[in-house]
Write an enzyme that holds these catalytic residues in place. Sequence first.
Site, mmCIF file in Angstrom:
data_model
loop_
_atom_site.group_PDB
_atom_site.id
_atom_site.type_symbol
_atom_site.label_atom_id
_atom_site.label_comp_id
_atom_site.label_asym_id
_atom_site.label_seq_id
_atom_site.Cartn_x
_atom_site.Cartn_y
_atom_site.Cartn_z
ATOM 1 N N ALA A 19 0.858 -1.171 0.000
ATOM 2 C CA ALA A 19 0.000 0.000 0.000
ATOM 3 C C ALA A 19 0.894 1.220 0.000
ATOM 4 O O ALA A 19 1.753 1.355 0.848
ATOM 5 C CB ALA A 19 -0.881 -0.012 1.233
ATOM 6 N N CYS A 20 0.693 2.137 -0.941
ATOM 7 C CA CYS A 20 1.786 3.031 -1.304
ATOM 8 C C CYS A 20 1.299 4.420 -1.694
ATOM 9 O O CYS A 20 0.125 4.732 -1.631
ATOM 10 C CB CYS A 20 2.523 2.430 -2.504
ATOM 11 S SG CYS A 20 2.515 0.639 -2.565
ATOM 12 N N GLY A 21 2.271 5.248 -2.112
ATOM 13 C CA GLY A 21 1.975 6.550 -2.679
ATOM 14 C C GLY A 21 2.394 6.582 -4.138
ATOM 15 O O GLY A 21 3.405 5.993 -4.523
ATOM 16 N N SER A 79 6.173 5.398 -4.280
ATOM 17 C CA SER A 79 6.779 5.155 -2.972
ATOM 18 C C SER A 79 6.045 3.994 -2.327
ATOM 19 O O SER A 79 4.828 4.038 -2.162
ATOM 20 C CB SER A 79 6.650 6.410 -2.103
ATOM 21 O OG SER A 79 7.046 6.148 -0.780
#
Length: 885
Positions: A23-25, A220
């Site tokens: 789970a990210c940006g 990210s």
Amino acid sequence: MTTHHGGEWPSEGLYDPSFEHDACGVAFVATLRGHAGRDIVDKGLTALKNLEHRGAVGAETETGDGAGILTQIPHAFLQSVTDFDLPDAGVYGVGIAFLTPGNESQEVAAFEAAAIEEGAWVLGWRVVPVNLDPLGPTARAAAPTFRQVFVVADNLAGIDLDRRLYRIRKRSEHRGGPFFASLSARTLTYKGMLTTYQLEQVFPDLLDPLFASELALVHSRFSTNTFPSWPLAQPLRLIAHNGEINTVRGNRNWMAAREGKLQSALLGEMKDLMPVCSPSASDTASFDEVLELLHLGGRTLPHAVLMMMPEAWQNNTEMDPSRRAFYEYHSSLVEPWDGPAALHFTDGTLIGATLDRNGLRPGRFWVTSDGLVVCGSEAGLLDIDPADVVRKGRLQPGRMLLVDTAAGRIVEDDEVKTALAAEHPYGEWIERHAVRLADLPDREHITHSRSSVVRRQRTFGYTEEELKVLLEPMAKAGAEPIGAMGSDTPIAVLSNRPKLLFDYFTQMFAQVTNPPLDAIREEIVTAIGGAIGPEPNLLAGVPEHARKVTLDFPVIDNDELAKIIHIDADPKLKGVFSSRRIQGLYKVHDGGAGLESRLEAIFVEVDKALDDGVSFLILSDRDSDADFAPIPSLLLTSAVHHHLVRNHNRTQVSLVVEAGDVREVHHVALLIGYGVGAVNPYLAMETVEDLVARGYITDITAEKAVKNLIKALGKGVLKIMSKMGISTIASYRGAQVFEAIGLSRELVDRHFAGTPSQIDGVGLDVIAREVAHRHADAYPASGQRPAHRRLNVGGEYSWRREGEEHLFDPETVFKLQHSTRTRQYAVFNEYTDRVNSQAKRLMTLRGLFEIKSDRPPVPIEEVEHQRDIYKRFTTGAMSYGSISH
């Protein structure tokens, strides 16, 4: 355990690499001005650093979960750093190889051999300058050797060269070649097991003044449940993704099943490219691999994205008919990859973003007066003067933001979808080829006698409790009965009573911070209906993909099943569809060996049916007798499903199950989850008809009672899907979002492949023994008292003296209540001793363990005060950083 650059982690103890999620940006920066610039790369790197809080680090703050950037190929920069001549931009492919230290020469040789076989040649290799000093020990120890390769082939350019490079990369992988962050004539990726600030420090290429692009896609990584590795830092070949694909296990299975039918004039011989999905890939990487196949196979990138992640169309009555037809047609080709997702994508010219149909991931975008477009997970990606902003907004569920850098404009969502919908007459194809089950002629309804129903109820282990607690309420109200959560009866593998195979499985739930759906209030995004039938070649956009039978519900009654069984009796459908019933019975006295040999014989029958061109296989457990017992419908279903998947011909046929053992929502969910197109719980329906006939259900007809039962089972499956964050039955079918508890790994690997089974357990011999126990209840041996009309009482939901054991029985409850009312600690100890006694402990997995320690107890005075412990508690999740300092 140590990492290596391939990112493959072995199963060990309770760890299973299939549990990996992230789970990210994510963000992109692009320009509409028509030429590349150093500033776009700088802005991309800045946006990435501003996503630092969405990435993660471990105990070593210098070891990140992953970060990367994808740009157009910086031709001027590459010309300046190579010691050999490069052809014009777009005529060569380039990519960074992650070579295994100590094995570089072998991997280079494997790649070059694959290139030669594909009529291409390597212009040269470049040592990529790297600075590993900023990295933590873990990231540095796992770092590969970085080499940049340059390839040309037959004067090919652009996407045509990318297709050749795709073949080379796949061939190279098969013979032990290196992992490639990217290999393309259009885009270039730098990524790794890095923090957002480390990316440009580790790869100084990214800071060179000549490194220019019109677009930059950055990511990210926050691998919440994952061991990070260099390759797992997002695919960044075509996409970057924030979220989770909850249906990925089924999506991978279906892709494997389709491989036998894949053909493409653009990609050439397909067997050289299999498997499409790499076994060790993350959910996002698998999505990227399938998207790459669809795109290189002839569809534009937006087209391929909308196939895999369509907007909610089934219940949208206001949608343009041509767009609706586009989605309906493509739903027959590929199931949605479902789960909360914000997806950013690019082919090097187009760059865009979309949310899944639920819109449960954030996305914001800005457009400035000088043609800068910025899109990402949140506000604050770049410091933009509000006076320069000419447009801003948020990504909406199912909507697409698309930037065409070549044309220098934003292509609106309606324009994208209107153009795609107009490419072919999808509506005409559906009108010509699709068949609604409801429109097929009705057949004679058969009513079974009371004695026939009871005999079969005993065969399948029905109880009086199930009739009263489950079936009667569903038949009356059309809704699943609601009860307290949790169970204090033994898990199936520890029970002394014969259990249905369904009881050995438990539903898994969404990981990380994915919220469940509200299937009632968000009805527009859910879809319980679907289409069943054979699937042609996925890579061909042909009218025959629309040749399906559409169902309003995944549960069908006996009359609807008869329509499918006799579908070729309709003159218009003769030669178009056909069905064949496979009898799921085995000689009960042959035990587990007989059950196994019958399954092998069924596989032969199934293969023969496929050779004969059968469209629908009806897997049936009807017609058992004193000698032949029914194979559990879940075992029969999953065994056939995985047999066809292994043979890459699963999509040639649809499975319909005629099952006597199905009477709960959980049963229906399992059968759909293991690949069934439609479930016919014939005995449950005949049971409610019998309850009406005997007066236990009043004020409604038998026909209405059956309809209510179907409605309750279907709505119940929708509720289970929603808890998992899955919106459509097509995504749930074959998704296998279940865990086996108490089944042997050998059995699971053979017939439930890909299902987690952490504790091992029973095999076919025990399953056959439990079937035989129920069978003997229906067909007593000669000389024994004949089977009486009354069913077993049950006792699963409420304690019964002759029923299943419960941790909390009348004596336990009495001692607890008596001890608390009279404040007698001695009686309370009697209560705890009874719950913890050996007999009771064998009802739960936890009860199988004892605390074994030779350490002296810690004095209570030495234990930290709760006030000090609370200080270390944290509630931060993925989005915590976006609302905190």
